[in-house]
Design a protein around this motif. Structure first.
Motif, PDB file in Angstrom:
ATOM      1  N   SER A   1      41.953  83.393  19.456  1.00 15.07           N
ATOM      2  CA  SER A   1      42.638  83.206  18.186  1.00 15.07           C
ATOM      3  C   SER A   1      43.480  81.701  18.264  1.00 15.07           C
ATOM      4  CB  SER A   1      43.697  84.343  17.971  1.00 15.07           C
ATOM      5  OG  SER A   1      43.018  85.378  17.851  1.00 15.07           O
ATOM      6  N   PHE A   2      43.264  80.854  16.990  1.00 12.08           N
ATOM      7  CA  PHE A   2      43.684  79.757  16.929  1.00 12.08           C
ATOM      8  C   PHE A   2      45.325  80.170  16.307  1.00 12.08           C
ATOM      9  CE2 PHE A   2      45.239  76.342  14.146  1.00 12.08           C
ATOM     10  CZ  PHE A   2      45.372  75.349  14.964  1.00 12.08           C
ATOM     11  N   VAL A   3      46.479  79.381  17.009  1.00  7.00           N
ATOM     12  CA  VAL A   3      47.716  79.392  16.663  1.00  7.00           C
ATOM     13  C   VAL A   3      48.228  78.176  16.484  1.00  7.00           C
ATOM     14  CG1 VAL A   3      49.962  80.359  17.092  1.00  7.00           C
ATOM     15  CG2 VAL A   3      47.864  81.847  17.548  1.00  7.00           C
ATOM     16  N   PRO A   4      48.631  77.669  15.485  1.00  5.22           N
ATOM     17  CA  PRO A   4      49.161  76.422  15.564  1.00  5.22           C
ATOM     18  C   PRO A   4      50.414  75.959  16.047  1.00  5.22           C
ATOM     19  CG  PRO A   4      49.445  77.399  13.105  1.00  5.22           C
ATOM     20  CD  PRO A   4      48.691  78.412  14.119  1.00  5.22           C
ATOM     21  N   ASN A   5      50.502  74.904  16.625  1.00  4.66           N
ATOM     22  CA  ASN A   5      51.588  74.672  17.627  1.00  4.66           C
ATOM     23  C   ASN A   5      52.091  73.293  17.405  1.00  4.66           C
ATOM     24  OD1 ASN A   5      53.668  74.575  19.414  1.00  4.66           O
ATOM     25  ND2 ASN A   5      52.465  74.737  21.465  1.00  4.66           N
ATOM     26  N   GLU A   6      52.596  73.064  15.774  1.00  5.08           N
ATOM     27  CA  GLU A   6      52.854  71.764  15.494  1.00  5.08           C
ATOM     28  C   GLU A   6      54.377  71.731  15.517  1.00  5.08           C
ATOM     29  OE1 GLU A   6      49.312  71.369  12.280  1.00  5.08           O
ATOM     30  OE2 GLU A   6      51.269  72.374  11.651  1.00  5.08           O
ATOM     31  N   SER A   7      54.834  70.544  15.423  1.00  2.00           N
ATOM     32  CA  SER A   7      56.314  70.552  15.257  1.00  2.00           C
ATOM     33  C   SER A   7      56.978  71.109  14.137  1.00  2.00           C
ATOM     34  CB  SER A   7      56.923  68.982  15.544  1.00  2.00           C
ATOM     35  OG  SER A   7      56.413  68.094  14.495  1.00  2.00           O
ATOM     36  N   ASN A   8      58.231  71.713  14.103  1.00  2.00           N
ATOM     37  CA  ASN A   8      58.927  71.953  12.938  1.00  2.00           C
ATOM     38  C   ASN A   8      60.503  71.845  12.934  1.00  2.00           C
ATOM     39  OD1 ASN A   8      59.808  73.675  10.945  1.00  2.00           O
ATOM     40  ND2 ASN A   8      58.564  75.423  11.229  1.00  2.00           N
ATOM     41  N   SER A   9      60.842  70.644  12.062  1.00  2.00           N
ATOM     42  CA  SER A   9      62.196  70.526  12.173  1.00  2.00           C
ATOM     43  C   SER A   9      63.089  71.425  11.709  1.00  2.00           C
ATOM     44  CB  SER A   9      62.524  69.218  11.347  1.00  2.00           C
ATOM     45  OG  SER A   9      62.025  69.522   9.763  1.00  2.00           O
TER      46      SER A   9
END
Length: 131
Positions: free
Chosen positions: A3-11
């Motif tokens: 599964s793809f899980v996004p791991n982007e920054s989140n302020s």
């Protein structure tokens, strides 16, 4: 299939990360860190919308249209159903209390429920002015 899980920054998470469970290539569930710029965008939009509603309520209070309950509801990022749940009252009743002419007639017992929901004192609620 993994599964793809996004791991982007989140302020909006102040450096912390959320955890999500996703399947790995063996089909087993694993904990993975999660971050999404789309979620960040939605959160920031919601916060800004509540800020706008809060400011509109201040203007309405100054003009004796709305009550301090409306301001504190938005300041605490609540909507009508959420506030109704906190004070254990029906929506039509709480809606009336958002108007200044009905707010001025409320007794301390009812106002205390609102103060508790907003984590303020009864005096803070009763004496709130937007000068």
């Amino acid at each position: 299939m993994a599964s793809f899980v996004p791991n982007e920054s989140n302020s909006t998470l102040n450096g912390q990360q959320k955890v999500m469970y996703a399947k790995n290539s063996s089909g087993e569930f694993n904990r993975v860190n999660y971050g999404s710029s789309a979620e960040e965008f939605a959160t920031l939009n919601a916060v800004n919308e509540y800020k706008e509603l809060e400011n509109e309520a201040l203007i309405e209070i100054k003009n004796s249209i709305s009550s301090p309950i409306k301001y504190f509801m938005y300041k605490n990022r609540m909507d009508l159903p959420t506030l109704c749940g906190f004070v254990n009252m029906f929506g039509f009743r709480v809606k009336r209390h958002l108007k200044m002419k009905y707010f001025l007639k409320l007794d301390d017992k009812i106002l205390e429920k609102y103060a508790k929901a907003f984590d303020i004192t009864l005096l803070e609620l009763k004496s709130f002015k937007n000068d």
